[in-house]
Design an enzyme around this catalytic site. Structure first.
Site, mmCIF file in Angstrom:
data_model
loop_
_atom_site.group_PDB
_atom_site.id
_atom_site.type_symbol
_atom_site.label_atom_id
_atom_site.label_comp_id
_atom_site.label_asym_id
_atom_site.label_seq_id
_atom_site.Cartn_x
_atom_site.Cartn_y
_atom_site.Cartn_z
ATOM 1 N N LYS A 16 1.072 -1.678 -0.062
ATOM 2 C CA LYS A 16 0.207 -0.215 0.069
ATOM 3 C C LYS A 16 0.639 1.383 0.147
ATOM 4 O O LYS A 16 0.862 2.445 -1.073
ATOM 5 C CB LYS A 16 -1.125 0.513 1.340
ATOM 6 C CG LYS A 16 -2.181 0.812 0.775
ATOM 7 C CD LYS A 16 -3.210 0.642 2.350
ATOM 8 C CE LYS A 16 -3.716 -1.189 3.021
ATOM 9 N NZ LYS A 16 -4.338 -0.899 3.784
ATOM 10 N N LYS A 52 2.777 -3.900 11.063
ATOM 11 C CA LYS A 52 1.007 -4.269 11.374
ATOM 12 C C LYS A 52 2.232 -4.941 12.703
ATOM 13 O O LYS A 52 3.110 -5.312 13.057
ATOM 14 C CB LYS A 52 0.811 -5.381 10.693
ATOM 15 C CG LYS A 52 -0.679 -5.166 10.320
ATOM 16 C CD LYS A 52 -1.122 -3.427 10.474
ATOM 17 C CE LYS A 52 -2.758 -3.445 10.331
ATOM 18 N NZ LYS A 52 -3.339 -2.094 9.847
ATOM 19 N N THR A 111 -9.738 7.312 6.104
ATOM 20 C CA THR A 111 -9.873 6.366 5.261
ATOM 21 C C THR A 111 -11.055 5.801 4.080
ATOM 22 O O THR A 111 -11.790 5.418 3.528
ATOM 23 C CB THR A 111 -10.028 5.009 6.160
ATOM 24 O OG1 THR A 111 -8.629 4.902 6.254
ATOM 25 C CG2 THR A 111 -10.372 3.658 5.056
HETATM 26 P P1 NAD Z 1 -15.022 -0.613 12.860
HETATM 27 O O1 NAD Z 1 -14.296 -1.652 13.869
HETATM 28 O O2 NAD Z 1 -14.217 1.211 13.615
HETATM 29 O O3 NAD Z 1 -15.948 -1.378 11.846
HETATM 30 C C1 NAD Z 1 -15.704 -2.666 11.523
HETATM 31 C C2 NAD Z 1 -17.151 -2.261 11.488
HETATM 32 O O4 NAD Z 1 -17.744 -3.836 10.574
HETATM 33 C C3 NAD Z 1 -17.823 -2.646 12.717
HETATM 34 O O5 NAD Z 1 -19.380 -2.165 12.358
HETATM 35 C C4 NAD Z 1 -18.888 -4.513 13.091
HETATM 36 O O6 NAD Z 1 -20.403 -4.372 13.401
HETATM 37 C C5 NAD Z 1 -19.116 -4.776 11.343
HETATM 38 N N1 NAD Z 1 -18.139 -6.013 11.606
HETATM 39 C C6 NAD Z 1 -17.566 -6.472 11.673
HETATM 40 N N2 NAD Z 1 -17.543 -8.594 11.678
HETATM 41 C C7 NAD Z 1 -18.430 -8.502 10.809
HETATM 42 C C8 NAD Z 1 -18.757 -9.425 9.877
HETATM 43 N N3 NAD Z 1 -18.266 -10.325 10.288
HETATM 44 N N4 NAD Z 1 -19.956 -9.535 9.396
HETATM 45 C C9 NAD Z 1 -20.027 -7.694 8.692
HETATM 46 N N5 NAD Z 1 -19.904 -6.360 9.865
HETATM 47 C C10 NAD Z 1 -18.990 -7.027 10.676
HETATM 48 O O7 NAD Z 1 -13.433 -1.059 11.898
HETATM 49 P P2 NAD Z 1 -12.757 -0.489 10.793
HETATM 50 O O8 NAD Z 1 -12.316 0.742 11.269
HETATM 51 O O9 NAD Z 1 -14.580 0.814 10.020
HETATM 52 O O10 NAD Z 1 -11.987 -0.706 9.833
HETATM 53 C C11 NAD Z 1 -12.825 -1.473 8.637
HETATM 54 C C12 NAD Z 1 -12.067 -2.631 8.134
HETATM 55 O O11 NAD Z 1 -11.170 -1.587 7.275
HETATM 56 C C13 NAD Z 1 -11.025 -2.990 8.494
HETATM 57 O O12 NAD Z 1 -10.666 -4.245 7.295
HETATM 58 C C14 NAD Z 1 -10.201 -2.914 8.317
HETATM 59 O O13 NAD Z 1 -8.979 -3.391 8.743
HETATM 60 C C15 NAD Z 1 -9.774 -1.875 7.112
HETATM 61 N N6 NAD Z 1 -9.207 -0.499 7.255
HETATM 62 C C16 NAD Z 1 -9.429 0.114 8.271
HETATM 63 C C17 NAD Z 1 -8.628 1.657 7.923
HETATM 64 C C18 NAD Z 1 -8.787 2.718 8.841
HETATM 65 O O14 NAD Z 1 -8.553 3.959 8.826
HETATM 66 N N7 NAD Z 1 -9.713 2.422 10.239
HETATM 67 C C19 NAD Z 1 -7.700 1.620 6.927
HETATM 68 C C20 NAD Z 1 -7.648 0.254 5.765
HETATM 69 C C21 NAD Z 1 -8.120 -0.755 6.668
#
Ligand code: NAD
Length: 412
Positions: free
Chosen positions: A91, A103, A186
């Site tokens: 990335k 990580k 993001t």
């Molecule tokens: P978060 O914990 O704030 O939200 C995750 C969401 O996914 C929640 O609504 C949760 O209820 C839902 N969820 C969890 N398990 C689930 C399932 N089995 N089925 C359906 N929904 C489910 O996390 P986030 O920060 O929003 O990150 C989400 C994804 O994006 C992750 O894969 C993370 O690695 C990726 N990501 C996040 C960022 C960031 O800046 N936060 C950056 C790059 C990638």
């Protein structure tokens, strides 16, 4: 069982083969350069002692210091941490950021810990890891960590060294030298990249129907941006289930509902939808924004969307990628679509090192410009290699940059 590292390694091999990456370089990149596995003892509130497994992987630092997330989740393991570190390396490199991929995290469920136990565990992670500062390895936030946890980690780091060094930890609050725009980076970036992909594929943004799996930090911010741009967000879900509304959901009202009830489920005026149904629902744009591996060989054939924007890391398996390509679905990969946070971290670092802090307009403008540049570079490389796979285009660009850096250093 889903093998995250094996999946990421397969993309690495595929991109290396198509992009003509040297075999020695591929060999060097086939495993992380450094992995630290450690255990953290924690005195619990009831007087007992629990031991938590913890990790920090620095995948490759040819381009610069390792950077990125700290995940605290119950089922975190080394395989997942290594795969995420590889994805972070790609990335950064695909976005032209001079950083390696890092990580780390702790196998713990924050919801099972008291506030005192959680803070002590976060601080102990830094004490046991002893990161060596902004020129070496910079932990940031991920699932289970946030502004507060990164503030504790920065404070712990500075207590150990005795020096103020805001650039040693990313994703910290602005009052401690963090950047503006961190929470939105993001999710907003997901929309920025979608807008470019819509333009490229001839899709009208206004009125486009969108389904989003996951309504956390990324999914909810993205949902608001899609809604504000005139898209119809027809389906949304979280870990407790999903909702559907043919005419589109009112995202501001949904955010309030989630804040009151803890879930999107039960939102007035919506129909119930399972997470599996959401992925296959009638929509033009699908945004998996929850967890890895949810679109696989068994369900990829039933996806109806024309455009799939990977907001989560690795939501589409390698097998599913092929099925989607054969159906003519355009997949915008994680390393492009959710790179808003790595561009933000790069800006956070620049601000911290120069002690010169920027306004939100500058930050939003640079994020959008850099994301679009990464997307267009991947598109061009894919075209050169006669593939429609933006994933391969992005990985080839990243691997070439890493290869060049390794060569100039004389490592291979
Ligand atoms: P978060 O914990 O704030 O939200 C995750 C969401 O996914 C929640 O609504 C949760 O209820 C839902 N969820 C969890 N398990 C689930 C399932 N089995 N089925 C359906 N929904 C489910 O996390 P986030 O920060 O929003 O990150 C989400 C994804 O994006 C992750 O894969 C993370 O690695 C990726 N990501 C996040 C960022 C960031 O800046 N936060 C950056 C790059 C990638």
């Amino acid at each position: 069982m889903y093998d995250f590292l094996a999946q990421s390694t397969r993309i690495l091999q595929q991109a290396s083969r198509i992009g003509g990456i040297n075999a020695d370089i591929l060999n060097w990149l086939s495993a992380p350069a450094r992995t630290v596995v450690f255990r953290i003892p924690l005195k619990m509130d009831d007087g007992s002692c629990r031991i938590f497994d913890a990790y920090r992987v620095r995948y490759n630092d040819a381009l610069g210091p390792s950077r990125d997330g700290t995940r605290i989740s119950a089922d975190l393991n080394l395989n997942e941490t290594q795969a995420l570190a590889l994805i972070m390396s790609i990335k950064h490199a695909a976005g032209g950021i001079p950083a390696g991929g890092g990580k780390g995290g702790i196998a713990a469920d924050p919801r099972q810990l008291s506030p005192r136990e959680f803070e002590t565990l976060c601080r102990a992670y830094i004490r046991y890891l002893r990161p060596k500062g902004s020129a070496y390895d910079v932990p940031g936030a991920d699932i289970g960590t946030n502004l507060q946890t990164m503030a504790w980690m920065l404070d712990e780091y500075e207590s150990l060294t005795g020096f103020h060094e805001p650039a040693a930890i990313n994703d910290k609050p602005p009052i401690l030298g963090g950047s503006l725009g961190g929470y939105e980076a993001t999710g907003s970036g997901v929309f920025d990249v979608f807008a470019e992909a819509a333009y490229e594929t001839g899709m009208e943004v206004e009125g486009a129907t969108v389904a989003i799996q996951g309504f956390g930090q990324v999914g909810s911010v993205a949902a608001q941006r899609f809604h504000d741009a005139g898209c119809r967000v027809v389906a949304v879900s979280d870990s407790r289930g999903g909702i559907y509304a043919r005419n589109g959901l009112d995202i501001a009202a949904l955010l309030e509902h989630k804040s009151d009830t803890g879930s999107v489920a039960g939102f007035p005026g919506s129909e119930v939808l399972s997470n599996a149904q959401l992925l296959q629902c009638d929509c033009e744009v699908l945004v998996p924004a929850a967890i890895q591996g949810v679109i696989h060989a068994e369900n990829a054939g039933r996806i109806q969307a024309r455009l799939l924007i990977e907001a989560a890391n690795a939501p589409v398996t390698v097998e599913a990628d092929d099925i989607l390509a054969a159906k003519g679905v355009t997949v915008v990969p994680d390393v492009l679509a959710n790179a808003g946070s790595v561009h933000l971290c790069q800006m956070e670092r620049t601000q911290g090192l120069s002690d010169n802090y920027w306004d939100i307009e500058t930050i939003n403008h640079l994020r959008q410009e850099r994301l679009v540049a990464g997307y267009r570079a991947a598109l061009n490389t894919a075209a050169k290699h006669q593939t429609r796979s933006l994933r391969l285009g992005a990985w080839i660009n990243a691997l070439r940059r890493i290869e060049d850096a390794i060569r100039m250093r004389g490592w291979c």
